[in-house]
Scaffold this motif. Sequence first.
Motif, PDB file in Angstrom:
ATOM      1  N   ASP A  55       0.853  -1.189   0.000  1.00 18.61           N
ATOM      2  CA  ASP A  55       0.000   0.000   0.000  1.00 18.61           C
ATOM      3  C   ASP A  55       0.893   1.244   0.000  1.00 18.61           C
ATOM      4  N   PRO A  56       0.813   2.099  -1.032  1.00 16.63           N
ATOM      5  CA  PRO A  56       1.683   3.292  -1.094  1.00 16.63           C
ATOM      6  C   PRO A  56       1.574   4.186   0.128  1.00 16.63           C
ATOM      7  N   ALA A  57       0.387   4.277   0.729  1.00 13.48           N
ATOM      8  CA  ALA A  57       0.228   5.122   1.919  1.00 13.48           C
ATOM      9  C   ALA A  57       1.053   4.574   3.081  1.00 13.48           C
ATOM     10  N   ARG A  58       1.122   3.264   3.181  1.00  9.43           N
ATOM     11  CA  ARG A  58       1.917   2.656   4.254  1.00  9.43           C
ATOM     12  C   ARG A  58       3.406   2.837   3.988  1.00  9.43           C
ATOM     13  N   VAL A  59       3.808   2.687   2.743  1.00  9.82           N
ATOM     14  CA  VAL A  59       5.215   2.918   2.401  1.00  9.82           C
ATOM     15  C   VAL A  59       5.596   4.361   2.711  1.00  9.82           C
TER      16      VAL A  59
END
Length: 267
Positions: A55-59
């Motif tokens: 998930d890009p938001a988590r990265v």
Amino acid sequence: MQHTDTPTARPVADVLQSAALGGLGGMSHGFFGRRGGVSDGIYADLNVGIGSSDDPARVHENRARVAASLGVAPDRLATPIQVHSPTAVVVEEPFGTERPRADAVVTRRPGLAVGVLTADCGPVLFADREAGVVAAAHAGWRGATGGVLEATLEAMERCGARRERVVAVLGPTITQANYEVDAAMAETVAAGDPGAAPFFAPGVSAEKRQFDLPGLILMRLTRAGVGSASFVGRCTYGAEADWFSYRRTTHRGEPDYGRQIAAIVLG
């Protein structure tokens, strides 16, 4: 220490640091492993791989936590698009959305953290504190034998560093016991650099070898004339809870893998 804007993310509590770099003063650095992030599943939990399928938001949050640990804002953490090359770039400002294709990043700008991502390859942090120049290099077998370490030192020298003052530290990397390669690959590497031959031990069959990548990296750093070269002594494959490993993921047949980061910043 704080630089530019105050970081707002939670710092990572569990960070591996080197006494060789820490003793120089006036800078922050870290070899960040799996712990302290928000990702889950095969990416648990401090996956900083922009190129992963996480998930890009988590990265983004994980990278913000790394930046906070270094005392910088998230946009002051510069990592390139790594391509297993011998290319080193000098950076004076954050990359933004246009990141260079390179495997080493050099800076003399205080408050700008430079880093590389790995998942078995060798992350090397460099510093010439007197000149105020730091760097991070990604050294897999292709980069290490192709000249990325030497290119990093040359770029540092263009910024005013002197290699005999440079402290270079290799972070967690896959080690010989867990790094099986084809004999043909070993022969290719040794043909290009005869000094590499001692770092290949016999494997389980005539077609296999066990490769000491950390040993090769340290040899090339020493041969290049750095003032100090050391290895933190951690294997990425052998400590599942602590480090991401591409080879472990491959052996398990998992669809993707997380990446860890090594980064350094001048105060």
